[in-house]
Design a protein around this motif. Structure first.
Motif, mmCIF file in Angstrom:
data_model
loop_
_atom_site.group_PDB
_atom_site.id
_atom_site.type_symbol
_atom_site.label_atom_id
_atom_site.label_comp_id
_atom_site.label_asym_id
_atom_site.label_seq_id
_atom_site.Cartn_x
_atom_site.Cartn_y
_atom_site.Cartn_z
ATOM 1 N N SER A 15 -16.820 -59.347 -1.318
ATOM 2 C CA SER A 15 -17.856 -59.935 -1.046
ATOM 3 C C SER A 15 -19.232 -59.510 -1.854
ATOM 4 N N SER A 86 -8.259 -51.696 7.815
ATOM 5 C CA SER A 86 -8.366 -52.659 9.096
ATOM 6 C C SER A 86 -7.853 -51.876 10.385
ATOM 7 N N LYS A 172 -23.058 -68.645 5.206
ATOM 8 C CA LYS A 172 -21.491 -68.340 5.692
ATOM 9 C C LYS A 172 -21.322 -67.128 6.308
ATOM 10 N N CYS A 176 -15.835 -63.150 7.954
ATOM 11 C CA CYS A 176 -14.281 -64.127 7.871
ATOM 12 C C CYS A 176 -13.632 -63.553 6.954
ATOM 13 N N GLU A 177 -12.310 -63.580 7.217
ATOM 14 C CA GLU A 177 -11.313 -62.920 6.120
ATOM 15 C C GLU A 177 -11.099 -63.895 5.008
ATOM 16 N N LYS A 178 -10.554 -65.196 5.356
ATOM 17 C CA LYS A 178 -9.815 -66.162 4.530
ATOM 18 C C LYS A 178 -11.137 -67.226 3.993
ATOM 19 N N SER A 179 -11.317 -68.150 4.857
ATOM 20 C CA SER A 179 -12.297 -69.385 4.434
ATOM 21 C C SER A 179 -13.609 -69.077 5.519
ATOM 22 N N LYS A 181 -16.739 -69.291 7.771
ATOM 23 C CA LYS A 181 -17.299 -70.567 8.665
ATOM 24 C C LYS A 181 -18.821 -70.271 8.439
ATOM 25 N N CYS A 198 -16.466 -64.355 15.214
ATOM 26 C CA CYS A 198 -16.997 -62.815 14.406
ATOM 27 C C CYS A 198 -17.881 -62.114 15.298
#
Length: 702
Positions: A15, A86, A172, A176-179, A181, A198
């Motif tokens: 990120s 995690s 955004k 969020c891990e993948k796409s 939101k 989240c």
């Protein structure tokens, strides 16, 4: 600016950087990510704390430490970092190489009341902690200050903020891990954007998080933008601002570092001056990089254009290849039709011969059978006298008929096999070898040669041409191609191919205008033509007898102008020049004439028989002895425009036209024996009585 986005992302979490710190290797990492990848070395193997980040070791010392460390990635096997941990792990959980991974939050044992950490503060860094750069994999042992010993990259943080603010798209979620939101809230205390799932999972409205203030994403962006920028402070003296620059250590320092720290003896300069200097150096470096980027863009445009040209040329080349193959197939089909026509003719010929033989044999067999039946009936007669009257004739007829069935009569005149074998092997081999020719482009094609006019000339019906390469030409030449037309304005044809620069062409037409040109070639191809040279051959033919083509019994003298023979049989000798166009006249005088030898004078083709009288075959046309005697002069007038031959004896025409429909290539010729001697006279004008006519439109010239 989209290309810059990868420069603004943390190598650990992927990120955008949040509170980035600068490692001694000049790479950056989020402060939270740095805590995630901390490892603790065993107590017994812990290096001395004097090598910590703030203990007086320079950047170059850290490089040496990286090479010597027993806890580097190459030695310990401690590998890549996949992101935040995690699932929580206990501090006692060890990896096979003896290092322990610390999670972001570890439950701490109860502290005394006066030692409890403040709300929201991070737990302390354990002793003997080690951090490895996720990009260059260099390891570093932290001192008692922990991550606070690393300077914060305020510039990178500002660039990240400006970049995020410049994005017009909706904010955004950062968890969020993948796409990711679309974010619906932002926590001002956590400084994180959350989507609804989240937020419920990571920021529940209870416990300590209940006091955090959640605002809309747009408002959070504005608050980020308007928040005061923190002033960089010294990592060793947190109350002092960075105001000087140490040239030797290449790092900003404070006044207290100069008075108390390791930089007291180092060369230092004003922070503002060095800031401007390094900005100028970076700008200059960017200028060179910008030029390379511009060249790269132009190169990409060139490559894209090349892709388009390759596609277009590929389609064009494919069409050309199809057309060439179709032409080969058409030529093969035409040849196939011709061969089939020959087979059909052979087939019809065989059938005709066999059918004719069947018809002939059938008629003869019917006649023979009728004779046999008649003879049997005669034998049955009992009249002796009547039988004897016809028996002799019948016996003769039977024998004659039997002889007609002799050898070869009952043999087929034609075989059923076709004696035609198609020799397709060379063609199949050529087809299998059909391939593309790779043109060599290592050197250009040669320049056009220069004709040397002072050395070019014509003599009789021969032409000599000379040429050379241009004086300043340095291109290699492998050979030359000389071309002449037909002397009548027709197309050019090759008469010489080789490496010489001079050539003599014989056998040209008399009284004709020729055009000549030459070009050079090498491995790369054929060059341009030279200038065209116009040449005129002799109007009148000068020639002699040719000893090379004469019969061995022929005897020549007087520079091959006088001829006789040592044999009593007729022998043929021809001139050394051939004619196929124009009007020509020559004479021969009889020097010796004994015992009526019957000489013959005329013209002949190149393959005439040399051991028989001239005119005895279909290769020659001649006048034989008719009033010829010693001292007589025989003239031969050859006119290709009218296709006729006229003979003269002592300047008098011998009758009308001797021969007509003359066409092709002919040589002056004579046949004689040992009783005759003749002398040749050439280069003579056409007799006054004869007026050359127009060319016969049906005539052809070889």
């Amino acid at each position: 600016m989209d290309e810059m986005e990868e420069e603004l992302k943390c190598p650990v979490c992927g990120s955008f950087y949040r509170e980035p710190i600068i490692l001694p290797c000049s790479h950056n990492i989020c402060q939270a990510c740095a805590r995630n990848i901390l490892v603790q070395t065993p107590e017994a193997e812990s290096p001395q704390s004097s090598r910590a980040s703030g203990s007086g070791v320079s950047d170059y010392d850290y490089l040496d430490l990286d090479k010597m460390s027993l806890y580097s990635e190459a030695d310990s096997g401690y590998g890549s970092y996949g992101g935040f941990v995690s699932t929580p792990t206990t501090p006692c959980q060890k990896s096979p190489n003896g290092v322990r991974v610390f999670p972001p939050t570890v439950p701490q044992p109860p502290h005394p009341q006066h030692l409890l950490p403040q709300p929201g503060s991070l737990p302390p860094i354990p002793r003997n902690s080690c951090i490895t750069c996720p990009q260059c994999h260099r390891s570093l042992i932290l001192d008692e200050r922990g991550l606070r010993g690393f300077p914060k990259n305020r510039v990178l943080e500002g660039v990240v903020d400006r970049y995020q603010q410049s994005k017009a798209a909706a904010l955004k979620c950062q968890l969020c891990e993948k796409s990711p939101k679309e974010a619906i809230v932002m926590c001002e205390q956590c400084d994180v954007f959350y989507c609804d799932p989240c937020r419920l999972r990571c920021h529940p409205p209870r416990g300590p998080l209940a006091k955090h203030r959640l605002v809309p994403p747009a408002q959070g962006r504005i608050s980020r933008r308007t928040s005061p920028r923190k002033i960089s402070t010294c990592t060793e003296h947190e109350l002092e601002n960075l105001s000087m620059y140490c040239v030797q250590c290449k790092m900003p320092v404070c006044y207290q570092c100069l008075e108390e720290g390791k930089h007291g003896t180092h060369e230092v300069k004003a922070l503002g001056a060095m800031w401007k200097l390094h900005k100028g150096q970076l700008s200059q470096a960017l200028n060179g990089l910008s030029d390379r980027a511009s060249e790269a863009k132009e190169f990409l445009v060139q490559l894209r254009n090349m892709v388009q040209h390759i596609q277009e040329n590929g389609v064009e080349f494919e069409a050309c290849l199809v057309a060439q193959c179709d032409a080969l197939i058409d030529a093969l089909n035409r040849r196939k039709a011709q061969l089939l026509s020959r087979v059909n003719k052979e087939h019809e010929h065989k059938l005709k011969v066999v059918r004719d033989q069947i018809s002939h044999c059938t008629v003869k067999l019917r006649q023979t059978t009728g004779l046999m039946e008649y003879c049997l009936e005669v034998i049955k007669e009992n009249d002796p006298s009547g039988f004897l009257q016809i028996s002799d004739a019948l016996i003769r007829r039977v024998h004659m008929t039997e002889s007609q069935w002799g050898k070869g009569t009952l043999t087929p005149r034609m075989t059923s096999d076709f004696d035609l074998t198609l020799d397709s092997g060379p063609l199949l081999q050529t087809i299998h070898q059909l391939d593309f020719v790779q043109m060599k482009v290592s050197s250009p094609v040669p320049a056009a040669p220069m004709l040397q006019l002072e050395e070019c000339c014509t003599q009789n019906n021969s032409a000599t041409l000379s040429w050379k390469q241009p004086p300043l030409s340095t291109i290699a030449v492998e050979g030359y191609i000389l071309e002449l037309d037909d002397g009548n304005g027709g197309p050019f044809r090759e008469v010489y191919v080789g490496s010489e620069t001079i050539c003599t062409v014989d056998g040209l037409h008399f009284n004709s205008t020729y055009k000549a040109r030459v070009k050079a070639f090498n491995a790369s191809g054929v060059g341009q033509y030279s200038k065209t040279l116009i040449m005129q051959t002799s109007e009148i033919a000068w020639f002699t007898f040719d000893p090379a083509s004469a019969h061995p019994d022929i005897i020549l003298s007087n520079d091959n102008l006088t001829v006789t023979c040592n044999s009593y049989d007729d022998r043929v000798v021809m001139g050394n020049s051939a004619f196929s166009r124009g009007v020509h006249y020559w004479e021969m005088t009889v020097d010796r004439y004994d015992n009526h030898p019957d000489p013959a004078f005329g013209i002949a083709r190149g393959d005439v028989l040399k051991d028989v009288m001239l005119g005895k075959d279909d290769k020659a046309w001649a006048m034989t002895d008719g009033g010829i005697s010693k001292g007589a002069t025989i003239g031969v007038l050859l006119d290709f425009t009218r296709r006729i031959v006229i003979f003269l004896l002592n300047d008098e025409q011998q009758g009308p036209v001797a021969f007509e429909a003359i066409e092709g290539l002919y040589y002056p010729a004579i046949s004689l024996n040992r009783n005759v001697q003749v002398t040749l006279h050439t280069g003579l004008p056409i007799p006054d009585f004869y007026t050359p006519g127009e060319a016969d439109p049906t005539s052809s010239v070889c």
